[in-house]
Scaffold this motif. Sequence first.
Motif, PDB file in Angstrom:
ATOM      1  N   LYS A 142       0.831  -1.206   0.000  1.00 29.77           N
ATOM      2  CA  LYS A 142       0.000   0.000   0.000  1.00 29.77           C
ATOM      3  C   LYS A 142       0.863   1.253   0.000  1.00 29.77           C
ATOM      4  CE  LYS A 142      -3.947  -2.202   2.124  1.00 29.77           C
ATOM      5  NZ  LYS A 142      -4.687  -2.458   3.319  1.00 29.77           N
TER       6      LYS A 142
ATOM      7  N   GLU B 235      -1.686  -6.471  -6.341  1.00 36.24           N
ATOM      8  CA  GLU B 235      -1.756  -6.555  -4.875  1.00 36.24           C
ATOM      9  C   GLU B 235      -0.489  -7.100  -4.224  1.00 36.24           C
ATOM     10  OE1 GLU B 235      -3.388  -5.035  -1.831  1.00 36.24           O
ATOM     11  OE2 GLU B 235      -4.493  -4.997  -3.716  1.00 36.24           O
TER      12      GLU B 235
ATOM     13  N   ASP C   2      -6.182   1.224 -11.925  1.00 33.49           N
ATOM     14  CA  ASP C   2      -6.520   0.856 -10.546  1.00 33.49           C
ATOM     15  C   ASP C   2      -6.907  -0.621 -10.469  1.00 33.49           C
ATOM     16  OD1 ASP C   2      -5.985   3.386  -9.552  1.00 33.49           O
ATOM     17  OD2 ASP C   2      -8.054   4.067  -9.776  1.00 33.49           O
ATOM     18  N   ASP C   3      -7.596  -1.113 -11.497  1.00 38.42           N
ATOM     19  CA  ASP C   3      -7.936  -2.537 -11.529  1.00 38.42           C
ATOM     20  C   ASP C   3      -6.674  -3.395 -11.596  1.00 38.42           C
ATOM     21  OD1 ASP C   3     -10.658  -2.049 -11.384  1.00 38.42           O
ATOM     22  OD2 ASP C   3     -10.974  -2.213 -13.545  1.00 38.42           O
ATOM     23  N   ASP C   4      -5.687  -2.955 -12.389  1.00 35.78           N
ATOM     24  CA  ASP C   4      -4.409  -3.668 -12.447  1.00 35.78           C
ATOM     25  C   ASP C   4      -3.773  -3.721 -11.066  1.00 35.78           C
ATOM     26  OD1 ASP C   4      -4.612  -3.988 -15.232  1.00 35.78           O
ATOM     27  OD2 ASP C   4      -3.372  -2.219 -15.654  1.00 35.78           O
ATOM     28  N   MET C   5      -3.808  -2.599 -10.364  1.00 31.12           N
ATOM     29  CA  MET C   5      -3.188  -2.529  -9.041  1.00 31.12           C
ATOM     30  C   MET C   5      -3.882  -3.486  -8.072  1.00 31.12           C
ATOM     31  SD  MET C   5      -0.793  -0.539  -9.738  1.00 31.12           S
ATOM     32  CE  MET C   5      -0.028  -0.078  -8.214  1.00 31.12           C
ATOM     33  N   THR C   6      -5.191  -3.649  -8.224  1.00 29.00           N
ATOM     34  CA  THR C   6      -5.928  -4.590  -7.382  1.00 29.00           C
ATOM     35  C   THR C   6      -5.491  -6.020  -7.687  1.00 29.00           C
ATOM     36  OG1 THR C   6      -7.807  -3.095  -7.257  1.00 29.00           O
ATOM     37  CG2 THR C   6      -8.233  -5.410  -6.763  1.00 29.00           C
ATOM     38  N   VAL C   7      -5.311  -6.334  -8.959  1.00 26.88           N
ATOM     39  CA  VAL C   7      -4.864  -7.676  -9.358  1.00 26.88           C
ATOM     40  C   VAL C   7      -3.445  -7.929  -8.866  1.00 26.88           C
ATOM     41  CG1 VAL C   7      -4.246  -9.116 -11.347  1.00 26.88           C
ATOM     42  CG2 VAL C   7      -6.393  -7.831 -11.358  1.00 26.88           C
TER      43      VAL C   7
ATOM     44  N   LYS D  44       2.417   1.539  -3.666  1.00 22.48           N
ATOM     45  CA  LYS D  44       1.516   1.517  -4.818  1.00 22.48           C
ATOM     46  C   LYS D  44       1.603   2.806  -5.631  1.00 22.48           C
ATOM     47  CE  LYS D  44      -2.822   0.509  -3.675  1.00 22.48           C
ATOM     48  NZ  LYS D  44      -4.124  -0.140  -3.494  1.00 22.48           N
TER      49      LYS D  44
END
Length: 69
Positions: free
Chosen positions: A11, A33, A26-31, A14
């Motif tokens: 976090k 993780e 942001d979706d990539d960052m969630t994947v 990031k």
Amino acid sequence: MNKDEIGGNWKQFKGTVKEKWGKLTDDDMTVIEGKRDQLVGKIQERYGYQKDQAEKEVGEWERHNKYRW
């Protein structure tokens, strides 16, 4: 380092990942993780790099930011 520490570390870093690789969503960052292999894969996908180029960039970023997975 335990799982909570790794999560907190991710976090914290990031934002620097998004600065370096602005095409990551942001979706990539969630994947991603906090998973190095996911980061390398998403960089390949978004930038059209070969795996060795993506690995090299991630390695340089790790050294510059003193990031530990």
